[in-house]
Design an enzyme around this catalytic site. Structure first.
Site, PDB file in Angstrom:
ATOM      1  N   GLU A  70      -7.007 -17.628  -1.496  1.00 26.47           N
ATOM      2  CA  GLU A  70      -6.110 -16.519  -1.151  1.00 26.47           C
ATOM      3  C   GLU A  70      -6.655 -15.300  -1.871  1.00 26.47           C
ATOM      4  O   GLU A  70      -6.521 -15.181  -3.090  1.00 26.47           O
ATOM      5  CB  GLU A  70      -4.691 -16.849  -1.584  1.00 26.47           C
ATOM      6  CG  GLU A  70      -4.178 -18.056  -0.836  1.00 26.47           C
ATOM      7  CD  GLU A  70      -2.715 -18.335  -1.062  1.00 26.47           C
ATOM      8  OE1 GLU A  70      -2.079 -17.582  -1.809  1.00 26.47           O
ATOM      9  OE2 GLU A  70      -2.222 -19.307  -0.494  1.00 26.47           O
TER      10      GLU A  70
ATOM     11  N   CYS B 192      -1.742  -8.041  -2.986  1.00 25.02           N
ATOM     12  CA  CYS B 192      -2.786  -8.289  -1.995  1.00 25.02           C
ATOM     13  C   CYS B 192      -2.369  -7.743  -0.639  1.00 25.02           C
ATOM     14  O   CYS B 192      -3.207  -7.390   0.173  1.00 25.02           O
ATOM     15  CB  CYS B 192      -3.035  -9.785  -1.901  1.00 25.02           C
ATOM     16  SG  CYS B 192      -1.499 -10.725  -1.798  1.00 25.02           S
TER      17      CYS B 192
HETATM   18  P1  NAD Z   1      -9.407 -12.260 -10.491  1.00 30.54           P
HETATM   19  O1  NAD Z   1     -10.257 -12.721  -9.357  1.00 30.54           O
HETATM   20  O2  NAD Z   1      -9.976 -11.362 -11.478  1.00 30.54           O
HETATM   21  O3  NAD Z   1      -8.836 -13.522 -11.308  1.00 30.54           O
HETATM   22  C1  NAD Z   1      -8.072 -14.530 -10.710  1.00 30.54           C
HETATM   23  C2  NAD Z   1      -8.158 -15.791 -11.557  1.00 30.54           C
HETATM   24  O4  NAD Z   1      -9.489 -16.290 -11.509  1.00 30.54           O
HETATM   25  C3  NAD Z   1      -7.838 -15.580 -13.032  1.00 30.54           C
HETATM   26  O5  NAD Z   1      -7.085 -16.673 -13.496  1.00 30.54           O
HETATM   27  C4  NAD Z   1      -9.223 -15.547 -13.679  1.00 30.54           C
HETATM   28  O6  NAD Z   1      -9.224 -15.923 -15.035  1.00 30.54           O
HETATM   29  C5  NAD Z   1      -9.954 -16.561 -12.826  1.00 30.54           C
HETATM   30  N1  NAD Z   1     -11.418 -16.450 -12.794  1.00 30.54           N
HETATM   31  C6  NAD Z   1     -12.183 -15.352 -13.004  1.00 30.54           C
HETATM   32  N2  NAD Z   1     -13.492 -15.656 -12.837  1.00 30.54           N
HETATM   33  C7  NAD Z   1     -13.553 -16.969 -12.513  1.00 30.54           C
HETATM   34  C8  NAD Z   1     -14.614 -17.866 -12.201  1.00 30.54           C
HETATM   35  N3  NAD Z   1     -15.896 -17.474 -12.188  1.00 30.54           N
HETATM   36  N4  NAD Z   1     -14.313 -19.151 -11.895  1.00 30.54           N
HETATM   37  C9  NAD Z   1     -13.032 -19.570 -11.876  1.00 30.54           C
HETATM   38  N5  NAD Z   1     -11.989 -18.771 -12.172  1.00 30.54           N
HETATM   39  C10 NAD Z   1     -12.245 -17.474 -12.480  1.00 30.54           C
HETATM   40  O7  NAD Z   1      -8.112 -11.637  -9.805  1.00 30.54           O
HETATM   41  P2  NAD Z   1      -6.886 -10.889 -10.519  1.00 30.54           P
HETATM   42  O8  NAD Z   1      -7.334  -9.561 -10.988  1.00 30.54           O
HETATM   43  O9  NAD Z   1      -6.224 -11.809 -11.478  1.00 30.54           O
HETATM   44  O10 NAD Z   1      -5.884 -10.727  -9.264  1.00 30.54           O
HETATM   45  C11 NAD Z   1      -5.944  -9.657  -8.386  1.00 30.54           C
HETATM   46  C12 NAD Z   1      -6.663 -10.038  -7.104  1.00 30.54           C
HETATM   47  O11 NAD Z   1      -6.049 -11.157  -6.497  1.00 30.54           O
HETATM   48  C13 NAD Z   1      -6.616  -8.937  -6.057  1.00 30.54           C
HETATM   49  O12 NAD Z   1      -7.856  -8.845  -5.410  1.00 30.54           O
HETATM   50  C14 NAD Z   1      -5.555  -9.433  -5.077  1.00 30.54           C
HETATM   51  O13 NAD Z   1      -5.669  -8.915  -3.773  1.00 30.54           O
HETATM   52  C15 NAD Z   1      -5.781 -10.900  -5.121  1.00 30.54           C
HETATM   53  N6  NAD Z   1      -4.576 -11.618  -4.694  1.00 30.54           N
HETATM   54  C16 NAD Z   1      -4.571 -12.248  -3.493  1.00 30.54           C
HETATM   55  C17 NAD Z   1      -3.411 -12.878  -3.059  1.00 30.54           C
HETATM   56  C18 NAD Z   1      -3.324 -13.583  -1.731  1.00 30.54           C
HETATM   57  O14 NAD Z   1      -2.353 -14.275  -1.509  1.00 30.54           O
HETATM   58  N7  NAD Z   1      -4.271 -13.418  -0.828  1.00 30.54           N
HETATM   59  C19 NAD Z   1      -2.273 -12.855  -3.870  1.00 30.54           C
HETATM   60  C20 NAD Z   1      -2.337 -12.183  -5.084  1.00 30.54           C
HETATM   61  C21 NAD Z   1      -3.490 -11.577  -5.501  1.00 30.54           C
END
Ligand code: NAD
Length: 520
Positions: free
Chosen positions: A246, A280
């Protein structure tokens, strides 16, 4: 740009490292959690594997009872959880409440529907009438859930409840920016009598997330940015682990000339500014028919003026909070500055506000933007709306589809049939008429996007299927025959019998069928 301290994250592989959580809008320290050392991950995985078997074998009724107690604990802890979301994110309580509401309704919905959704499906096969075949949903085993910070209740609860009710064990790594909310949620779940090892909370940054994938979980549910999603998908692909993604988006609204402009102005401002645009599904692009563009812009600016008060969510009357992370604030500000430098026209906002720890960004409307601007290509994830006047609705549809992501969209018109026809052509997971965000708060429907916004679905019955694989059983209905039709020997008699069957049964008209039945 005001330089406010980032939420401090200390991580260098030492077992005594901590993540300190601070309120974005005040800088106040809220608490700290221990970062899970990488050396502990193998035993965490091992514990989950061992616990999962008994959890699945305990049966659905047992699991539903645990979920009932979890729902009860969450309800009792409502004030504390909402209060922590407000503190840790700087959001107004009303927005935290709406997220809580969807999360608890999702648990209640699965409690109501899981029995039927997960019941075995029986199949009758004409050529094989003496066998019973049935499909069941089998849990993957250990699910790794990696979640973001922006909806720390709903996006945490959704994968947890779907994974648990279907009989999986879960290892959950929440965002390093929502650790205190995660701790509270975990406490309510642990207090529901969930067996040791079935649910484990792991803290850390992306390094820990990546290391957890290397532990070979049986399924990964990832919610986060598209950039991280690509890394997760690559790591999962390397290990052939099924993954649900997502991801980010740059969602749009399309307004036709016959729209109710007052309603559209209210709905679009809300859709763009909910959670300070850190959603998002935020409306970041608005395509509006030229004839109504200026009136709509003026109405939206008036709605912001009248209803949007920016500040720390803990303060009364605040309707839009600060941005949760400093890094995000800088991205938002850079995109707006670049657009203005390239000729965009500012209607309102466009700056970091004084006070609030330097984290509050003014609600912003821009127009005269071009597709080349970063503001129109990349996710902004802040309270910024770019308005593009168009001459034909199809222009809007093409522009929306051109971007390569697609989570939600909305079409605003009084002509329902025309609106639905346009919605059919927009490539997204969710399309709404005269509203936005609505489907995200309906747990009965599946949630997810297309293209760069990810794949797989959570919530709804699809969310339960997503946590399981189809397993098919087959057994004799009566006493076994000495031999089956398809076994040796391959005789001319059996060949001709089946040939006749194919011609009769698969004939597509009665005339052909009778000819096949009585012909040679
Ligand atoms: P992010 O991608 O920075 O982090 C998300 C999670 O991934 C965190 O827990 C982080 O620690 C972890 N992570 C980071 N690098 C990783 C790796 N290499 N391997 C595994 N895990 C890793 O996102 P964010 O800043 O926390 O959230 C915002 C983003 O999420 C925005 O782009 C938003 O659009 C998206 N989002 C999407 C939805 C959806 O339903 N489509 C919902 C909410 C947020």
């Amino acid at each position: 740009m005001t330089s406010a301290p980032q939420t401090p994250v200390y991580l260098n592989g030492q077992s005594n490292e901590v993540i300190v959580s601070t309120s974005p809008a005040s800088g106040r320290k809220l608490g700290e959690v221990r970062v899970t050392p990488l050396s502990e991950l193998p035993s965490i995985m091992q514990r989950a594997r061992e616990a999962q078997k008994a959890w699945f074998e305990a049966g659905l009724a047992f699991r539903l009872e645990v979920l009932r107690r979890w729902q009860e604990n969450l309800r009792r802890d409502f004030d504390r959880i909402v209060g922590m979301v407000v503190a840790e994110q700087g959001r107004p309580p009303f927005e935290a409440l709406t997220e809580f509401l969807t999360a608890i309704e999702l648990i209640a919905y699965y409690r109501r529907s899981a029995r039927r959704a997960l019941a075995p499906k029986r199949h009758f096969i004409l050529l094989d009438p003496h066998h019973q075949h049935w499909t069941v949903r089998q849990p993957y085993g250990v699910v790794l859930s990696i979640t973001p910070w922006n909806f720390p209740i709903l996006l945490s609860v959704a994968p947890l409840v779907a994974a648990l009710v279907t009989g999986n064990a879960v290892i959950w790594k929440p965002s390093e920016y929502s650790t205190q909310v995660a701790e509270l949620l975990a406490r309510t779940l642990r207090g529901s009598g969930i067996p040791e090892g079935v649910f484990q909370l792991v803290h850390g940054t992306g390094e820990v997330g990546a290391a957890l994938i290397a532990q070979q979980p049986d399924k990964i549910c990832f919610t986060g940015s598209t950039a991280t999603g690509r890394k997760v998908a690559a790591a999962a692909g390397e290990r052939l682990i099924p993954v649900t993604l997502e991801l980010g988006a740059k969602d749009a609204a399309l307004v036709l000339e016959d729209a109710d402009l007052d309603r559209a102005a209210h709905g679009i401002v809300w859709g763009a500014l909910f959670n300070a645009g850190q959603a998002c599904l935020s409306i970041e692009r608005l395509y509006v028919m030229r004839a109504v563009a200026e009136p709509l812009i003026q109405k939206m600016a008036a709605v912001i003026e009248k209803f949007v008060t920016v500040g720390d969510g803990v303060a009364p009357r605040v309707t839009m909070g600060a941005l949760t992370t400093q890094a995000q604030l800088e991205i938002v500000d850079r995109q707006v500055r670049e657009a203005l430098a390239s000729g965009a026209r500012l209607i309102c906002g466009g700056k970091v506000l004084e006070g609030h720890n330097g984290r509050a960004y003014a609600p912003t409307i821009l127009t005269d933007v071009t597709p080349e601007m970063r503001l129109m290509r990349e996710e902004t994830f802040g309270p910024v709306l770019a308005v593009v006047p168009i001459d034909r609705p199809e222009e809007g549809v093409e522009a929306i589809n051109a971007l390569g992501c697609g989570l939600t969209c909305s079409v605003w018109t009084r002509n329902r049939a025309r609106g639905l026809a346009l919605m059919e052509r927009i490539e997204v997971g969710h399309a709404s008429l005269n509203d936005h965000i609505i489907t995200a708060s309906v747990p009965q429907v599946p949630w997810g996007g297309v293209k760069n916004s990810g794949y797989g679905r959570s919530r709804g019955v699809e969310g339960l299927y997503d946590m399981t694989y189809a397993k098919v059983y087959s057994a004799e209905r009566f006493a076994p025959l000495p031999r089956e039709l398809f076994w040796y020997p391959y005789t001319p008699f059996k060949y001709n019998l089946l040939r006749r069957f194919i011609n009769v049964y698969y004939a597509t008209t009665w005339r052909e069928r009778l000819a096949a039945l009585f012909g040679r």
